[in-house]
Design an enzyme around this catalytic site. Structure first.
Site, PDB file in Angstrom:
ATOM      1  N   ASP A 199       0.796  -1.233   0.000  1.00 50.69           N
ATOM      2  CA  ASP A 199       0.000   0.000   0.000  1.00 50.69           C
ATOM      3  C   ASP A 199       0.829   1.284   0.000  1.00 50.69           C
ATOM      4  OD1 ASP A 199       0.985  -0.556   2.497  1.00 50.69           O
ATOM      5  OD2 ASP A 199      -0.794   0.128   3.583  1.00 50.69           O
ATOM      6  N   GLU A 285      11.618  -3.966  12.223  1.00 53.77           N
ATOM      7  CA  GLU A 285      12.731  -3.718  11.292  1.00 53.77           C
ATOM      8  C   GLU A 285      14.076  -3.867  12.011  1.00 53.77           C
ATOM      9  OE1 GLU A 285      10.155  -1.732  11.884  1.00 53.77           O
ATOM     10  OE2 GLU A 285       9.117  -1.281   9.995  1.00 53.77           O
TER      11      GLU A 285
HETATM   12  C1  UGA Z   1       3.921  -0.402   9.060  1.00 51.54           C
HETATM   13  C2  UGA Z   1       5.122  -0.798   8.244  1.00 51.54           C
HETATM   14  O1  UGA Z   1       5.209   0.018   7.078  1.00 51.54           O
HETATM   15  C3  UGA Z   1       4.984  -2.275   7.848  1.00 51.54           C
HETATM   16  O2  UGA Z   1       6.034  -2.648   7.000  1.00 51.54           O
HETATM   17  C4  UGA Z   1       4.995  -3.105   9.109  1.00 51.54           C
HETATM   18  O3  UGA Z   1       4.809  -4.471   8.782  1.00 51.54           O
HETATM   19  C5  UGA Z   1       3.865  -2.651   9.982  1.00 51.54           C
HETATM   20  O4  UGA Z   1       3.875  -1.238  10.214  1.00 51.54           O
HETATM   21  C6  UGA Z   1       3.975  -3.382  11.319  1.00 51.54           C
HETATM   22  O5  UGA Z   1       4.328  -2.763  12.300  1.00 51.54           O
HETATM   23  O6  UGA Z   1       3.744  -4.580  11.284  1.00 51.54           O
HETATM   24  P1  UGA Z   1       1.301  -0.446   8.169  1.00 51.54           P
HETATM   25  O7  UGA Z   1       0.864   0.431   7.071  1.00 51.54           O
HETATM   26  O8  UGA Z   1       0.813  -0.110   9.539  1.00 51.54           O
HETATM   27  O9  UGA Z   1       2.856  -0.579   8.135  1.00 51.54           O
HETATM   28  O10 UGA Z   1       0.958  -2.000   7.857  1.00 51.54           O
HETATM   29  P2  UGA Z   1       0.132  -2.641   6.672  1.00 51.54           P
HETATM   30  O11 UGA Z   1       0.368  -1.908   5.406  1.00 51.54           O
HETATM   31  O12 UGA Z   1      -1.283  -2.801   7.110  1.00 51.54           O
HETATM   32  O13 UGA Z   1       0.790  -4.092   6.579  1.00 51.54           O
HETATM   33  C7  UGA Z   1       2.092  -4.297   6.108  1.00 51.54           C
HETATM   34  C8  UGA Z   1       2.094  -5.381   5.019  1.00 51.54           C
HETATM   35  O14 UGA Z   1       1.583  -6.586   5.573  1.00 51.54           O
HETATM   36  C9  UGA Z   1       1.205  -5.015   3.841  1.00 51.54           C
HETATM   37  O15 UGA Z   1       1.833  -5.397   2.630  1.00 51.54           O
HETATM   38  C10 UGA Z   1      -0.063  -5.826   4.079  1.00 51.54           C
HETATM   39  O16 UGA Z   1      -0.724  -6.205   2.887  1.00 51.54           O
HETATM   40  C11 UGA Z   1       0.466  -7.033   4.827  1.00 51.54           C
HETATM   41  N1  UGA Z   1      -0.543  -7.602   5.769  1.00 51.54           N
HETATM   42  C12 UGA Z   1      -1.220  -6.814   6.639  1.00 51.54           C
HETATM   43  C13 UGA Z   1      -0.795  -8.966   5.749  1.00 51.54           C
HETATM   44  O17 UGA Z   1      -0.188  -9.703   4.956  1.00 51.54           O
HETATM   45  N2  UGA Z   1      -1.727  -9.486   6.621  1.00 51.54           N
HETATM   46  C14 UGA Z   1      -2.427  -8.713   7.490  1.00 51.54           C
HETATM   47  O18 UGA Z   1      -3.275  -9.241   8.253  1.00 51.54           O
HETATM   48  C15 UGA Z   1      -2.159  -7.344   7.501  1.00 51.54           C
HETATM   49 MN    MN Z   2       0.892   0.030   5.030  1.00 52.17          MN
END
Ligand code: UGA
Ligand code: MN
Length: 340
Positions: A199, A285
């Site tokens: 995203d 990270e």
């Molecule tokens: C922030 C960071 O940018 C992420 O890289 C990090 O993993 C996350 O925090 C964290 O602390 O875990 P954020 O925008 O809050 O990101 O997280 P998302 O974009 O919702 O998720 C990160 C990635 O994991 C996305 O590519 C999303 O598609 C994936 N994801 C999310 C899953 O595969 N499963 C889920 O249930 C939720």
């Molecule tokens: Mn995100």
């Protein structure tokens, strides 16, 4: 025995000995020369065999190119434009999960990635099986990809009512991508690993910046850490002098997932390094990078001495779907065949 006799016999013996030594040296030289020439011949033979094999491979490539061209007229131009043999490949791991905006997010990302040469997209679905939506999407994406899946353990899965910071996201999926790299790429691969969330917003420049990573590199990420940007804040001569962050500055790496890349060789030097679900908030990270035995001073500064934002931590708004959800409950979605 007179002096003369002794003198007369001794030179004869001496002569014999000298002759014998000369003969042995001659035999030795002859033998080593023979060996050398045998060596030379075997090298020439090996060279000729390899040249022949190369010529055969070249002929096969020409034939394959011809048949490819017959089936897909534009394929060769595409490959030539996207595969540059002297460039390291970028291997980008993307966790992704089913939600209303998944296809829209993936479309926006894929259309950026189409402009990046020497790139392999490792897409890992957070699901028990590979979904038809993502399978079809990747098939028609025009990208070089690997499609995997790894479901997040139920104990670590966010509920739709949970605040998203409660648990780390993408852990099992990134680890599955790391497993694939370690099992499928040779340890001497000249490539760069990047964690590409589905995203965020990425410029094409950021991929060219990370491509030259020798060990590990970092750059600022826009709209991250509740700041204009977070990560390397002051850089000189390719080194990070200061880190810019407001939240938990004591973290080994105050940086977002989108703000660093590492050379593939590190994964083989530290074969156990991976992501963990059990780290304090904000340490995802840092925990991974310290597992690769990296320290802040190891990071190569990118993005014009970390003076530019080339990637943003954007998030897609959750759409309001109350009418659709009500219809689904009644078993009559707007159009069950329409893929959104
Ligand atoms: C922030 C960071 O940018 C992420 O890289 C990090 O993993 C996350 O925090 C964290 O602390 O875990 P954020 O925008 O809050 O990101 O997280 P998302 O974009 O919702 O998720 C990160 C990635 O994991 C996305 O590519 C999303 O598609 C994936 N994801 C999310 C899953 O595969 N499963 C889920 O249930 C939720
Ligand atoms: Mn995100």
């Amino acid at each position: 025995m007179s002096y003369y006799r002794v003198f007369a016999v001794k030179p004869m013996r001496l002569l014999l000995i000298v002759n014998a030594v000369v003969f042995m040296i001659w035999i030795f030289i002859l033998f080593t020369n023979f060996n050398n020439s045998e060596d030379k011949t075997s090298h020439i033979e090996e060279y000729e065999q390899k040249t022949l094999a190369l010529a055969q491979s070249e002929r096969r490539i020409i034939k394959l190119k011809q048949s490819l061209k017959n089936r897909y007229p534009n394929a060769i131009d595409y490959i030539d434009a996207h595969v540059k043999r002297d460039l390291p490949t970028i291997y980008a791991i993307t966790p992704t999960y089913a939600r209303w905006t998944q296809k829209a997010d993936l479309t926006r990302l894929a259309q950026t990635l189409l402009h990046v040469p020497n790139f392999r997209w490792i897409v890992v679905e957070d699901s028990d099986t590979k979904t038809p939506l993502v399978t079809r999407f990747l098939k028609f994406s025009g990208l070089q990809y690997t499609h995997l899946n790894a479901k997040t353990d139920i104990n670590f899965k966010l509920k739709s009512t949970d605040p998203n910071w409660l648990l780390p996201r993408g852990v099992s999926q990134r680890n599955e991508g790391l497993r694939w790299i370690r099992e499928n790429l040779p340890a001497n691969t000249d490539g760069v690993l990047y964690f590409l969330d589905d995203d965020n917003t990425y410029t094409l420049q950021i991929f060219e910046e990370m491509r030259t990573t020798e060990v590990a590199s970092a750059w600022p990420v826009g709209l991250s850490g509740a700041l204009k940007f977070e990560g390397p804040g002051k850089c000189e001569n390719g080194k990070v002098l200061e880190w810019y962050t407001a939240w938990k500055p004591e973290r080994p790496f105050p940086i977002d997932m989108a703000g660093f890349a590492v050379h593939i060789k590190l994964l083989f030097q530290h074969p156990k390094a991976q992501y963990s679900n059990s780290v304090p908030r904000g340490y995802l990270e840092s925990d991974f990078l310290t597992g690769l035995k990296l320290q802040r001073q190891d990071m190569e500064a990118k993005a014009n001495e970390c003076s530019e934002v080339l990637v943003w931590h954007t998030r897609t708004e959750k759409p309001k779907m109350k009418h659709e959800e009500a219809l689904i409950k009644q078993g009559k979605s707007s159009n069950s065949k329409m893929e959104v």
